[in-house]
Design an enzyme around this catalytic site. Structure first.
Site, PDB file in Angstrom:
ATOM      1  N   GLN A   1      -6.633   5.799  -4.963  1.00 43.67           N
ATOM      2  CA  GLN A   1      -6.417   7.234  -5.173  1.00 43.67           C
ATOM      3  C   GLN A   1      -7.726   7.908  -5.547  1.00 43.67           C
ATOM      4  O   GLN A   1      -7.908   8.423  -6.661  1.00 43.67           O
ATOM      5  CB  GLN A   1      -5.320   7.457  -6.227  1.00 43.67           C
TER       6      GLN A   1
ATOM      7  N   CYS B   1      -6.263   2.689  -7.985  1.00 43.41           N
ATOM      8  CA  CYS B   1      -7.682   2.856  -8.268  1.00 43.41           C
ATOM      9  C   CYS B   1      -7.972   4.356  -8.289  1.00 43.41           C
ATOM     10  O   CYS B   1      -7.807   5.019  -7.268  1.00 43.41           O
ATOM     11  CB  CYS B   1      -8.535   2.170  -7.207  1.00 43.41           C
TER      12      CYS B   1
ATOM     13  N   ASP C   1       0.874  -1.162   0.000  1.00 41.91           N
ATOM     14  CA  ASP C   1       0.000   0.000   0.000  1.00 41.91           C
ATOM     15  C   ASP C   1       0.921   1.224   0.000  1.00 41.91           C
ATOM     16  O   ASP C   1       2.090   1.120   0.356  1.00 41.91           O
ATOM     17  CB  ASP C   1      -0.891  -0.033   1.245  1.00 41.91           C
TER      18      ASP C   1
ATOM     19  N   ARG D   1     -11.242  -0.623  -6.118  1.00 51.13           N
ATOM     20  CA  ARG D   1     -10.980   0.099  -4.868  1.00 51.13           C
ATOM     21  C   ARG D   1     -10.910  -0.904  -3.715  1.00 51.13           C
ATOM     22  O   ARG D   1     -11.873  -1.613  -3.426  1.00 51.13           O
ATOM     23  CB  ARG D   1     -12.075   1.145  -4.631  1.00 51.13           C
TER      24      ARG D   1
ATOM     25  N   ASP E   1      -1.616  -0.520   5.940  1.00 43.50           N
ATOM     26  CA  ASP E   1      -1.889   0.101   7.240  1.00 43.50           C
ATOM     27  C   ASP E   1      -3.380   0.133   7.565  1.00 43.50           C
ATOM     28  O   ASP E   1      -3.751   0.455   8.694  1.00 43.50           O
ATOM     29  CB  ASP E   1      -1.327   1.529   7.299  1.00 43.50           C
TER      30      ASP E   1
ATOM     31  N   ASP F   1      -0.051   5.113   0.817  1.00 42.23           N
ATOM     32  CA  ASP F   1      -0.242   6.129   1.862  1.00 42.23           C
ATOM     33  C   ASP F   1      -0.301   5.487   3.245  1.00 42.23           C
ATOM     34  O   ASP F   1      -1.082   4.566   3.495  1.00 42.23           O
ATOM     35  CB  ASP F   1      -1.532   6.916   1.595  1.00 42.23           C
TER      36      ASP F   1
HETATM   37 MG   LIG Z   1      -2.777   3.266   3.486  1.00 42.28          MG
HETATM   38 ZN   LIG Z   2     -11.383   1.544  -8.808  1.00 38.42          ZN
END
Ligand SMILES: [Mg+2]
Ligand SMILES: [Zn+2]
Length: 185
Positions: free
Chosen positions: A56, A93, A11, A104, A130, A13
């Site tokens: 995203q 995404c 992942d 997503r 996370d 962020d």
């Molecule tokens: Mg994250």
């Molecule tokens: Zn998507």
């Protein structure tokens, strides 16, 4: 390492860079978590393929464009390359949460895109995330899940989720250390 190469799905962020409720809208807003860039380089040097799978929704919300996202990712890729590492693929995404897309997270669409791209069995891969939606997506496709405490990690730990079989590490550097010393043993 023997072939085929193992795949690590990250992942973005809250794992590689600090997350923000305001979204990461420019390269300047993208600040790497201590040790994360070096950890990605360590994975590459240890013979792993590294892919990023990131929601995203800021694109779907009109907060930034795909071009800007590409610039943010260029900053990340170049930082890893400066440490002699490599990010082999980035899948994202771009959809709004209300779009009901199949990519997503926690939906597994991004992970299936990665599976197809590398022609690799997701059961042999590891995913580091996370948020519960990362862990949920990994569990859905049979990928070994590692939860880090950075980003939303502490919140994910405290919430009422079934984390049976999920490995918990302090951060990405700790997760990479676990993968290399215990995960593939
Ligand atoms: Mg994250
Ligand atoms: Zn998507």
């Amino acid at each position: 390492m023997s072939d085929p190469k193992k795949l690590i799905i990250l992942d973005r962020d809250g794992v590689i860079n600090h997350d923000s409720p305001e979204y990461i809208k420019t390269p300047d807003e993208c600040h790497f978590i201590d040790g994360s860039i070096e950890a990605i380089a360590t994975l590459h040097k240890a013979g792993f393929l590294v892919a990023i799978a990131t929601n995203q929704a800021g694109i779907g919300r009109g907060l930034y464009t795909k071009d800007t996202l590409a610039k943010i990712h260029k900053k990340m890729v170049e930082a890893v390359e400066r440490e002699d590492g490599r990010i082999d693929a980035i899948f994202y995404c771009p959809h709004h949460p209300d779009d009901d897309c199949d990519c997503r997270k926690p939906k597994p669409g991004l992970l299936h895109q990665i599976e197809k791209h590398f022609n690799i069995n997701l059961n042999d891969a590891f995913l580091v995330g996370d948020s519960w939606r990362d862990i949920r997506a990994a569990i859905t496709v049979g990928t070994k899940a590692i939860l880090v405490k950075t980003g939303n990690g502490e919140m994910t730990l405290e919430a009422d989720h079934d984390l049976t079989g999920v490995v918990v590490c302090d951060n990405l550097a700790g997760a990479v250390d676990w993968i290399i010393t215990k995960g593939i043993a």
